[in-house]
Enzyme design. Structure first.
Site, mmCIF file in Angstrom:
data_model
loop_
_atom_site.group_PDB
_atom_site.id
_atom_site.type_symbol
_atom_site.label_atom_id
_atom_site.label_comp_id
_atom_site.label_asym_id
_atom_site.label_seq_id
_atom_site.Cartn_x
_atom_site.Cartn_y
_atom_site.Cartn_z
ATOM 1 N N ARG A 157 0.844 -1.204 0.000
ATOM 2 C CA ARG A 157 0.000 0.000 0.000
ATOM 3 C C ARG A 157 0.877 1.251 0.000
ATOM 4 N NH1 ARG A 157 -4.894 1.340 4.251
ATOM 5 N NH2 ARG A 157 -3.272 1.027 5.834
ATOM 6 N N ASP A 440 -4.042 3.471 14.157
ATOM 7 C CA ASP A 440 -3.188 4.011 13.102
ATOM 8 C C ASP A 440 -3.717 5.392 12.740
ATOM 9 O OD1 ASP A 440 -5.395 3.611 11.464
ATOM 10 O OD2 ASP A 440 -4.448 2.076 10.224
#
EC number: 2.3.3.9
Length: 526
Positions: A157, A440
């Site tokens: 990613r 996160d």
């Protein structure tokens, strides 16, 4: 031109040829990226005016058309368990060894874009693909790739379109971070992966329109030509983690159809996006405490059902979202609760038709695998299951039906989590376990955005107290004092807690809403 400091091993990645390839991508696509970011701003301004989003009239023919994406290569046919995590060497080895079918090698939300992380992550992936990676920690414990079982398939990613990489410049302009991450990885590894029976596979984050998907498709097509690999070798799974993208799922797959693998229900960023997009559209878009917003809420249930239906209608995989619970190897009671909640979450997803789902810890891989094994059996996926649902714009926007209230505990938790996360982020850690939950950038975004929205909508606590900027600053000072007591004066002084609280206060309380908290945080580290 590279302006970042030397990183050990970086000469392996930052070769003149690789940098020239990244420069080519920037020259071809940087200006178009800028145009698309400007289009985002115009669209958000329209939402602020109307308080509304809808399916696009001009692309109705795509939604009603009879078309499918290209069939996935073998390594992406079975994705029943996907492990996520940053690309440091220890995590890389543990994730590949975890027993998951896929590892989302995260250079975005779970990784702080310190220059050492940007380059170091590429080194980890380079070595892992060639099975030459190892790691020994300070205590002398060694980590290596297992030889007795298959490794997870790597799906990398890169950063989203909005982020620039200050340490690589073309003609004095920072290169788009997504093009840096993609370009370095593809240049060094695409042919090597194909020679090993895999391929250059990507997760694409933060997309807001099919035009942004079209740009990625153009990047992929040029890269394949320049790198001498077959058209369609690059495959992408798109995270549907913004509310405008939820209205363009068909169109996004269509634009990427030669390179598309599937869509993912990026639930945490999706919540953040809804708050961000409708932050000034009235109390009907104000959500309760973060921990009360479940995937069973009507607007989230509609989003998940539409995603599965869209994917399977087009022959693409539907991948479920993150279970953020982190097991404790010291507390059996915490484990029991975490495992039960993860199992229930995965059972819901498998029942809705998802082909697989995410976990954030290797200990949760067996839990997720057991659930999907029981539904899939020997089948690699359930692409044949096309839910018979009718999801409207009103269904996707039905935020007001979410049960729950805004509590002082919820307000305090948002402040504490955001400050603790930002402090870790500023020091280089992009994924942080806080209270047995993996936090996160997405979850920190929810926390600060909720507070901005609560303040600007004069939301109230159960006792009638109005949430004001002054109240938030008071609680921020109290929570910061609690953190100092918990970590100790020495650790507090040596850390980034004060800077983290300043960044938090700015992104949560400034009159002008900052699109991404990582942007001012990045400015603080560069």
């Amino acid at each position: 031109m590279v302006t970042g400091a030397e990183v050990p091993g970086g000469e392996l990645i930052l070769t003149p040829e690789a940098l020239a390839f990244v420069g080519l991508l920037q020259e071809r696509f940087g200006a178009r990226r800028d145009e698309l970011l400007a289009a985002r701003t115009r669209r958000r301004e329209e939402v602020a005016r109307t308080g509304r989003l809808d399916f696009l009239a001009e692309t109705a023919h795509i939604r009603s058309g009879d078309w499918q994406v290209s069939v996935d290569p073998s390594p992406l046919q079975d994705r029943r368990v996907e492990m996520t995590g940053p690309t440091d060497r220890k995590m890389t080895i543990n994730a590949l060894n975890s027993g998951a079918k896929v590892w989302l090698a995260d250079m975005e939300d779970a990784s702080t874009p310190h220059w050492a992380n940007v380059v170091g992550g590429q080194i980890s992936l380079f070595d892992a693909i060639r099975r030459q990676i190892s790691f020994t920690n300070e205590a002398g414990k060694s980590y290596a790739l297992r030889e007795d079982a298959p490794l997870a398939t790597i799906v990398m990613r890169p950063r989203g379109w909005h982020f620039d990489e200050s340490h690589i410049q073309v003609d004095g302009t920072p290169v788009v971070g997504a093009l840096v991450d993609f370009g370095l990885y593809a240049f060094h590894n695409a042919a090597e992966l194909l020679s090993r029976g895999s391929g250059p596979y990507f997760y694409l984050p933060k997309m807001e329109s099919h035009l942004e998907a079209r740009l990625w498709n153009e990047v992929f097509t040029l890269a394949e030509s320049e790198l001498g690999i077959p058209h369609g070798s690059i495959r992408a799974t798109v995270l549907i983690e913004t509310i405008p993208a939820a209205f363009e799922m068909d169109e996004i797959l269509y634009e990427l159809r030669d390179h598309a693998s599937g869509l993912n229900a990026g639930r945490w960023d999706y919540l953040f996006s809804i708050i961000k997009y409708f932050r000034d559209s009235g109390p009907q878009y104000v959500l309760p405490d973060r921990n009360l917003v479940k995937m069973t809420a009507p607007f989230l249930k509609a989003y998940a059902e539409l995603l599965v239906q869209t994917c399977h209608k087009r022959g693409a995989h539907a991948i479920g979202g993150m279970s953020a619970f982190i097991p404790s190897r010291k507390d059996a009671a915490v484990n029991e609760r975490a495992f039960a909640q993860v199992k229930a979450d995965k059972e819901r997803e498998a029942g809705q038709g998802f082909d697989g789902s995410w976990v954030a810890h290797p200990d949760l891989v067996p839990v997720c695998r057991e659930v999907f094994d029981s539904v899939l059996g020997d089948r690699p996926n359930q692409l044949d299951v096309v839910p018979d649902v009718q999801v409207t714009a009103d269904d996707l926007l039905n935020v007001a039906a979410t049960p729950g209230e805004i509590s002082e505990d919820g307000l305090r938790a948002n402040i504490e989590v955001a400050v603790l996360y930002l402090e870790s982020w500023l020091r280089g850690g992009g994924a942080v376990a806080i209270h047995n939950l993996m936090e996160d950038a997405a979850t920190a975004e929810i926390s600060r955005s909720q507070i901005w929205q609560w303040v600007h909508n004069a939301s109230t606590l159960p006792d009638g107290t109005v949430i004001t900027a002054e109240l938030v600053r008071q609680i921020l000072a109290e929570e910061l004092a609690k953190i100092e007591t918990a970590v100790g004066a020495e650790r507090f002084a040596a850390g980034q807690f004060v800077t983290a609280s300043e960044v938090f206060e700015s992104v949560a309380l400034d009159e002008e809403y900052v699109a991404f908290l990582t942007l001012p945080a990045y400015a603080a580290i560069v």
